[in-house]
Design a protein around this motif. Structure first.
Motif, mmCIF file in Angstrom:
data_model
loop_
_atom_site.group_PDB
_atom_site.id
_atom_site.type_symbol
_atom_site.label_atom_id
_atom_site.label_comp_id
_atom_site.label_asym_id
_atom_site.label_seq_id
_atom_site.Cartn_x
_atom_site.Cartn_y
_atom_site.Cartn_z
ATOM 1 N N UNK A 62 0.813 -1.214 0.000
ATOM 2 C CA UNK A 62 0.000 0.000 0.000
ATOM 3 C C UNK A 62 0.848 1.266 0.000
ATOM 4 N N UNK A 63 2.139 1.119 0.346
ATOM 5 C CA UNK A 63 3.049 2.266 0.320
ATOM 6 C C UNK A 63 4.467 1.754 0.123
ATOM 7 N N UNK A 64 5.249 2.480 -0.630
ATOM 8 C CA UNK A 64 6.664 2.169 -0.850
ATOM 9 C C UNK A 64 7.426 3.485 -0.840
ATOM 10 N N UNK A 65 8.462 3.553 -0.019
ATOM 11 C CA UNK A 65 9.252 4.771 0.099
ATOM 12 C C UNK A 65 10.729 4.416 0.180
ATOM 13 N N UNK A 66 11.545 5.140 -0.536
ATOM 14 C CA UNK A 66 12.991 5.005 -0.382
ATOM 15 C C UNK A 66 13.370 5.841 0.833
ATOM 16 N N UNK A 67 13.863 5.190 1.876
ATOM 17 C CA UNK A 67 14.235 5.904 3.097
ATOM 18 C C UNK A 67 15.700 6.319 3.071
ATOM 19 N N UNK B 261 6.352 4.734 -7.179
ATOM 20 C CA UNK B 261 5.105 4.502 -7.919
ATOM 21 C C UNK B 261 5.144 3.174 -8.666
ATOM 22 N N UNK B 262 6.271 2.853 -9.272
ATOM 23 C CA UNK B 262 6.434 1.577 -9.990
ATOM 24 C C UNK B 262 6.214 0.398 -9.049
ATOM 25 N N UNK B 263 6.760 0.491 -7.826
ATOM 26 C CA UNK B 263 6.612 -0.599 -6.852
ATOM 27 C C UNK B 263 5.151 -0.810 -6.489
#
Length: 151
Positions: free
Chosen positions: A88-93, A115-117
């Motif tokens: 539901x969410x993917x972020x590069x930390x 967005x691709x993930x």
């Protein structure tokens, strides 16, 4: 003969100047009066974490941080949130931001990778043109987070 010597010396001088030219000397790029990117330096890695529980026969739910993937320009680390078996969410930390070039490239590449993930629901995502190393590191860290989630 004297003209040839002067022309040769001038040519050598120009070549030396061209090779010593640096395209970016600003270590802290600023746009619209504020620093770009994260406030945390890219060389500090957050420890891999996982929260949530895995259900019987279903993918885990919660937040999962993949292992940091080392790239040529610095580490890349991804954190995902999984709910109902879906990302539901993917972020590069964590991602390279040591130079102005890193910031320019990754300021557009990282949101695209996030967005691709979400769209792919897997680590099988397209590489962002111009950000090959970041894309490959993102895919590796994303796969690590998915593995932790049991997906």
């Amino acid at each position: 003969m004297r003209r040839i010597a002067i022309a040769f010396a001038a040519t050598v001088s120009v070549v030396v100047l061209l090779f010593s030219y640096r395209t970016s000397t600003d270590a802290n790029p600023v746009a619209a009066g504020r620093p770009l990117g994260r406030t945390q330096p890219s060389h500090t890695a957050a420890p891999p974490t996982a929260s949530g529980t895995a259900g019987a026969g279903t993918a885990g739910a919660g937040t999962f941080t993949g292992d940091a993937a080392d790239t040529r320009y610095g580490p890349v680390q991804v954190q995902i949130t999984v709910s109902g078996g879906k990302i539901t969410d993917a972020q590069a930390v964590q991602y390279p931001q040591e130079s102005g070039r890193d910031v320019r490239i990754n300021s557009s590449a990282v949101p695209e990778l996030n967005q691709e993930a979400l769209q792919a629901q897997s680590a099988q995502i397209d590489t962002v043109s111009g950000a090959t190393y970041t894309s490959e590191g993102y895919q590796q860290s994303l796969q690590s987070a998915l593995d932790q989630a049991g997906r």
